[in-house]
Design an enzyme around this catalytic site. Structure first.
Site, PDB file in Angstrom:
ATOM      1  CG  ASP A 151       8.214  -7.044  10.031  1.00 15.77           C
ATOM      2  OD1 ASP A 151       6.849  -7.160  10.026  1.00 15.77           O
ATOM      3  OD2 ASP A 151       8.719  -7.767   9.300  1.00 15.77           O
TER       4      ASP A 151
ATOM      5  CG  HIS B 192       8.087 -13.331   5.305  1.00 16.49           C
ATOM      6  ND1 HIS B 192       7.916 -11.962   4.752  1.00 16.49           N
ATOM      7  CD2 HIS B 192       7.154 -13.968   4.511  1.00 16.49           C
ATOM      8  CE1 HIS B 192       6.706 -12.002   4.077  1.00 16.49           C
ATOM      9  NE2 HIS B 192       6.399 -13.105   3.748  1.00 16.49           N
TER      10      HIS B 192
ATOM     11  CG  HIS C  98      11.972  -4.959   2.129  1.00 18.19           C
ATOM     12  ND1 HIS C  98      11.716  -5.206   0.779  1.00 18.19           N
ATOM     13  CD2 HIS C  98      10.956  -5.284   2.763  1.00 18.19           C
ATOM     14  CE1 HIS C  98      10.506  -5.818   0.732  1.00 18.19           C
ATOM     15  NE2 HIS C  98      10.093  -6.024   1.825  1.00 18.19           N
TER      16      HIS C  98
END
Ligand code: ACO
Length: 378
Positions: free
Chosen positions: A313, A220, A259
């Protein structure tokens, strides 16, 4: 044959009016406004108002909302003393999680789930998380605490408290945009955690403590630090190809890629890519950006067909590095922003008013004998 939805993929477990995601088309909207529009035109404070009130503020509403946040800059002395007593080796995400939990002890009425009280606590937590993070970072570097400056935005104040000098407009704006992009994202793992906790009518501190814990995992929010470690591990541009191919052949994951919801480029990554490129040029970190872009190109060639593309990210790692954040502050930075989403979801969950309690499919044996301890084989 199990009927359990592995990883709860595709399960709709809550209603929200805050963010909308279309993973096939790569769309993210906050209250109907495309994320790109907000990144270009809004500020973090305005975006939080939007998420919490489901509409953009007027100029005077924004001014008073920002003042409310700035008035909450500061942490209790005992929290500061606690930070100063922590080992320098502590991980900032553990520090943030522990201090958010501690702040409940400084609240006269921590358990209230009255919406207006939860909102006030949310404002305080939003204002205090950057202060906790900056205070710990300075303490471990052996430099004195810098008191917050209420004339600065949340992003500006965070950089000021970290570095002891006011940030340039470019750096403050870059961080502000990162805060906007990370503010909310549907029912991701940490947001779900916060909703589960508050659905038991537990307190907002517990909900956020759990959420920070969920966010720090490498699958995450922790992935942004993983991306930076990877970029550091890849020495030079010509090492990118063998590095990525080696990982893929060993079935190892490339951090910042893939994702659960997006099967195309994450729209936040699109924006961050441009920002990362610009900042990398300005700060002599272009090699970092180039390495990232090469990783992205190889991944697209090799596994693009599986829908694995950069997520939020991936380019935030280069962006944070160029802003001057130390590696282990990347995930706290994510948390500082996501507090707005977590608390907004907690308020939605309280309004929905139903305990979240799914079922598990039992897959073990039935009608087993109870064997006395002395008769059990080792
Ligand atoms: N690198 C290489 N292969 C990948 C990656 C990756 N980053 N992500 C997924 N895959 C592959 C898997 O190996 C799997 O391949 P297979 O079908 O041949 O076995 C397939 O794609 C499906 O992957 P899952 O992990 O099952 O997909 P899931 O939806 O459960 O996972 C996740 C999503 C956890 C984000 C995953 O893509 C991942 O681990 N990415 C790296 C960590 C990361 O960047 N996390 C941040 C996500 S964004 C956020 O939380 C803010």
């Amino acid at each position: 044959m199990s009927t359990a939805a592995k990883g709860l993929a595709g399960v709709v477990a809550a209603e929200t009016e805050m963010s909308f995601i279309d993973g096939e088309r790569g769309v993210l909207e906050y209250v109907g406004i495309p994320i790109d529009e907000l990144a270009r035109n809004s500020t973090f404070e305005e975006t939080v108002f939007l998420l919490w009130n489901r509409r953009l503020p007027t100029a005077s509403e924004l001014e008073s909302f920002a003042s409310e946040i700035r008035a909450a800059y500061g942490i209790p002395q005992r929290a500061l003393d606690m930070i100063n007593s922590l080992p320098d080796s502590a991980e900032p995400m553990h520090v943030l999680r522990s201090l958010i939990s501690y702040l409940a002890l400084e609240d006269d009425n921590p358990n209230s789930v009255d919406p207006s009280e939860v909102r006030s606590k949310a404002i305080r937590l939003l204002a205090q998380a950057p202060i906790i993070t900056a205070a710990f970072d300075r303490k471990r570097r052996g430099v004195e605490f810098v008191a917050p400056d209420a004339s600065l935005s949340l992003a500006g104040n965070f950089l000021y408290m970290l570095n002891g000098e006011k940030p340039t407009e470019t750096m403050e704006r870059a961080l502000d945009v990162c805060l906007i992009l990370h503010a909310d994202h549907g029912l991701n793992a940490s947001t779900f955690t916060s909703r589960v906790i508050i659905s038991t009518l537990s307190d907002i501190y517990s909900a956020l403590t759990g959420a920070v814990g969920a966010l720090r995992g490498p699958l995450h929010g922790g992935a942004n630090e993983g991306v930076m470690l990877m970029l550091n591990e890849i020495g030079s541009l010509d090492e990118v190809e063998p590095y990525v191919m080696g990982k893929l052949s060993r079935k190892e994951k490339i951090m910042g890629m893939g994702h659960r919801v997006y099967k195309t480029l994450d729209p936040r990554a699109t924006y961050l890519k441009t920002l990362a490129e610009q900042l990398a040029r300005d700060t002599n970190n272009y090699d970092l950006y180039e390495k990232s872009r090469n990783v992205e190109q190889i991944m697209e060639r090799e596994v693009g067909a599986k829908g694995i593309y950069p997520n939020v990210d991936f380019y935030s790692a280069t962006t944070y590095h160029c802003i001057g954040l130390r590696l282990d502050l990347f995930t706290p930075m994510f948390a500082i922003s996501r507090i707005s989403g977590w608390t907004g979801h907690c308020l939605e969950q309280l309004a929905a008013g139903r305990l979240i309690r799914p079922s598990a499919e039992y897959i073990g044996p039935h009608e087993q004998p109870y064997v006395p301890i002395g008769d059990r084989s080792s």
